[in-house]
Design a protein around this motif. Structure first.
Motif, short mmCIF file in Angstrom:
data_model
loop_
_atom_site.label_atom_id
_atom_site.label_comp_id
_atom_site.label_asym_id
_atom_site.label_seq_id
_atom_site.Cartn_x
_atom_site.Cartn_y
_atom_site.Cartn_z
N LEU A 90 28.31 -15.50 -1.10
CA LEU A 90 29.13 -14.59 -1.91
C LEU A 90 30.42 -15.23 -2.41
CD1 LEU A 90 28.76 -11.24 0.08
CD2 LEU A 90 27.57 -11.93 -2.01
N HIS A 93 28.94 -20.39 -3.30
CA HIS A 93 27.83 -20.64 -4.23
C HIS A 93 28.11 -20.13 -5.65
CE1 HIS A 93 23.66 -21.91 -4.77
NE2 HIS A 93 23.51 -20.84 -5.56
N PRO A 94 28.73 -18.96 -5.82
CA PRO A 94 29.05 -18.51 -7.19
C PRO A 94 29.98 -19.47 -7.93
CG PRO A 94 29.19 -16.68 -5.67
CD PRO A 94 29.04 -17.92 -4.84
N LYS A 98 27.36 -20.47 -10.34
CA LYS A 98 27.39 -19.21 -11.10
C LYS A 98 26.29 -18.25 -10.68
CE LYS A 98 30.69 -21.00 -13.54
NZ LYS A 98 32.09 -20.60 -13.25
N GLN A 99 25.96 -18.28 -9.42
CA GLN A 99 24.95 -17.38 -8.86
C GLN A 99 25.45 -16.84 -7.52
OE1 GLN A 99 21.58 -20.06 -8.63
NE2 GLN A 99 20.56 -19.01 -10.34
N ILE A 100 24.92 -15.68 -7.16
CA ILE A 100 25.24 -15.09 -5.86
C ILE A 100 23.98 -15.09 -5.00
CG2 ILE A 100 25.65 -12.86 -4.73
CD1 ILE A 100 27.81 -12.29 -6.68
N ASP A 108 22.09 -13.76 -10.85
CA ASP A 108 23.00 -14.40 -11.81
C ASP A 108 24.19 -13.52 -12.13
OD1 ASP A 108 21.40 -16.68 -12.03
OD2 ASP A 108 20.13 -15.73 -13.54
N ARG A 109 24.21 -12.32 -11.61
CA ARG A 109 25.30 -11.39 -11.89
C ARG A 109 26.43 -11.61 -10.88
NH1 ARG A 109 22.95 -5.44 -12.47
NH2 ARG A 109 25.16 -5.13 -13.03
N VAL A 110 27.43 -12.35 -11.30
CA VAL A 110 28.57 -12.66 -10.45
C VAL A 110 29.74 -11.76 -10.84
CG1 VAL A 110 30.18 -14.43 -9.69
CG2 VAL A 110 27.82 -15.05 -10.25
N SER A 111 30.20 -10.96 -9.89
CA SER A 111 31.32 -10.06 -10.16
C SER A 111 32.54 -10.48 -9.35
CB SER A 111 30.95 -8.62 -9.80
OG SER A 111 30.78 -8.47 -8.41
N ASP A 114 32.56 -9.23 -5.75
CA ASP A 114 31.83 -10.04 -4.77
C ASP A 114 32.65 -11.24 -4.32
OD1 ASP A 114 29.61 -8.37 -4.91
OD2 ASP A 114 28.74 -9.48 -6.59
N LEU A 115 33.37 -11.86 -5.28
CA LEU A 115 34.17 -13.01 -4.92
C LEU A 115 35.34 -12.63 -4.01
CD1 LEU A 115 34.28 -14.89 -8.35
CD2 LEU A 115 33.07 -15.59 -6.28
#
Length: 379
Positions: A90, A93-94, A98-100, A108-111, A114-115
């Motif tokens: 979380l 890796h993003p 650019k992935q979770i 592929d939806r990185v918000s 989450d970060l």
């Protein structure tokens, strides 16, 4: 398992004073090889690999508790690794790809939520988990239960007046010590330790060669025999070792009506006091230690990664008697001889000798008759 040895060496590396405080050196009476505070002698069950006229070989403490390392990996290491993996998926890796990753699902939806969750919440937990893993293996000594010697071996040799020790390098390594320089400590964990010290044992302290040397070269401490209940049991074990080294075996078998102050050393140890010299299978471990199914399973997981230590040949520590693994009958490795006999590994001559010392007259007669019948049939 070398938990006691590991903890002592960690303290000793910080300073000689820390090492002495760790074994409560100044807080108890010291017993040299010339005397002991015990009225009688006693050796705990499952303590000796072998005993003969040349040497007495004992185990180190912790074998019966080694299963805790395997169980601890399940309840300590595994949850910690999961937390570290979640933080990576979380938070790290993003930024790299650019992935979770959420467990094993990739998105592929990185918000930003989450970060923020990964860095503010999971990062401290991941750091704590990493430290917990490090502490589990390093400070608590669980690393000694994997990819290591299966057990420690301490051999007291009457003929050479030396003590030969096998242990991992980071626990002090293999060493040969002079018998006369050793001092027994019955409370190396401290009298106020109580339940905090899970493995109580007899400790044998070897003072530095030069008392004025700030580095205390030669200083060492051995932990001998299985885990004990307290100082009195440690005193009895020390007296047993001392009587063996100073007097030697005096009778073939201890009399059934021996008093509590009896100090004779039996030439032929009863099987209950011996332990298998080697890596036992699950059945043999269960017969000796009487664990439950889960304890045996976890112990076998740990043991499978370990190797059996062997004394360097150049030491000549067997004084011509041979090694217990090779000559169990002649060296008095009773439990090893029992296992070999059940597996058909003993020669006929060794089997008869074994029964003469540890069997009944009827068993000797029956074995000799069977061999005579076999020889007559072959003729």
């Amino acid at each position: 398992m070398f938990v006691r040895e590991n903890s002592y060496r960690l303290a000793r590396r910080r300073s000689p004073e820390k090492g002495r405080a760790h074994i409560n050196l100044e807080g108890q009476k010291h017993w040299p090889t010339q005397r002991s505070g015990a009225r009688g002698v006693e050796i705990p069950s499952r303590a000796a690999y072998a005993q003969n006229d040349a040497y007495l070989e004992l185990c180190n403490p912790g074998w019966d508790l080694q299963w805790r390392a395997g169980m601890g990996n399940l309840y300590v290491v595994l949850p910690a690794l999961v937390l570290i993996w979640m933080w990576y998926g979380l938070a790290v890796h993003p930024l790299l790809f650019k992935q979770i990753i959420f467990f094993f699902a990739i998105s592929d939806r990185v918000s930003s939520t989450d970060l923020w969750l990964g860095w503010l919440l999971l990062f401290p937990l991941a750091l704590a988990s990493a430290f917990m893993i490090f502490a589990w293996f390093h400070y608590m000594g669980m690393r000694t239960c994997f990819f290591n010697f299966a057990r420690g071996r301490i051999r007291f040799n009457r003929l050479t007046r030396k003590v030969y020790v096998l242990r991992p390098d980071y626990c002090g390594g293999n060493v040969v010590l002079d018998w006369e320089r050793l001092v027994a400590l019955f409370e190396p964990e401290g009298a106020s330790a109580g339940a905090k010290q899970t493995i109580k044992a007899l400790a044998l302290y070897h003072p530095p060669f030069d008392p004025t040397d700030p580095s205390a070269k030669g200083e060492d401490c051995l932990f001998v025999g299985p885990g004990l209940s307290g100082p009195q049991e440690a005193a009895s074990l020390w007296e047993y070792i001392r009587q063996y080294m100073e007097v030697g075996p005096t009778v073939d078998h201890v009399p059934a009506d021996a008093s509590s102050t009896y100090k004779g050393i039996a030439r032929y140890l009863h099987p209950d006091y011996t332990t298998y010299c080697g890596k036992p299978n699950a059945r043999q471990y269960g017969l000796e230690q009487k664990p439950g199914f889960m304890e045996t399973s976890f112990h076998m997981i740990s043991q499978a990664t370990c190797s059996w230590p062997a004394f360097p040949k150049e030491w000549q520590s067997d004084s011509g008697m041979g090694e217990p693994e090779d000559r169990p009958v002649q060296t008095g490795a009773v439990m090893t001889a029992l296992v070999y006999r059940s597996q058909g590994k003993l020669s006929k001559a060794d089997e008869i000798e074994f029964l003469q010392h540890w069997g009944t007259a009827e068993a000797v007669q029956e074995t000799m008759s069977q061999q005579a019948n076999v020889g007559h049939t072959e003729t």
